[in-house]
Design an enzyme around this catalytic site. Sequence first.
Site, short mmCIF file in Angstrom:
data_model
loop_
_atom_site.label_atom_id
_atom_site.label_comp_id
_atom_site.label_asym_id
_atom_site.label_seq_id
_atom_site.Cartn_x
_atom_site.Cartn_y
_atom_site.Cartn_z
CG ASP A 31 15.42 -57.44 -23.94
OD1 ASP A 31 14.55 -56.69 -23.90
OD2 ASP A 31 15.41 -58.53 -23.54
CD GLN A 93 4.05 -51.47 -19.80
OE1 GLN A 93 3.13 -51.05 -19.83
NE2 GLN A 93 4.90 -50.96 -18.82
CB VAL A 95 9.33 -54.78 -17.25
CG1 VAL A 95 10.14 -53.94 -16.25
CG2 VAL A 95 10.07 -56.07 -17.43
CG HIS A 99 10.74 -50.99 -21.19
ND1 HIS A 99 9.77 -51.04 -20.14
CD2 HIS A 99 10.33 -51.96 -21.84
CE1 HIS A 99 9.13 -52.16 -20.30
NE2 HIS A 99 9.43 -52.70 -21.54
#
Length: 113
Positions: A31, A93, A95, A99
């Site tokens: 990240d 969230q 993006v 993921h």
Amino acid sequence: MADDTIFRKILHGEIPCDKVYSDEFCLAFRDIAPQAPIHVLVIPRRPIESLRSAVESDQTLLGHLLLVAARVARQEGLNDWRTVINSGTGAGQTVFHLHVHVIGGRPLAWPPG
Ligand code: AMP
């Protein structure tokens, strides 16, 4: 919905990432704004917007993502870690390409914020 996210660009090599694992189904990379000493994201190569939009036929892929999350955690030397999937803006969230966060390397409080 077309996958026009930063993670699509990473998958296509249009922007770089710090890769820690890759196979034909997924990619794992660090990240860019780590929340702990170890913070890795595991993403499917096939775009799924969110866990909210996952369907029955995604079952094998979703299981694979969790197994890769555990593999990456071990690879990073973690014995204890947290896996997180934020689903929707209200849950954090940002993006909209599914993921799995793998977070560890420090004590992790519960409940999360
Ligand atoms: P979420 O808030 O659950 O949608 O998580 C998105 C994560 O992607 C955040 O932790 C961001 O720091 C991370 N992120 C955004 N852009 C990048 C990037 N270019 N490379 C690596 N991680 C990123």
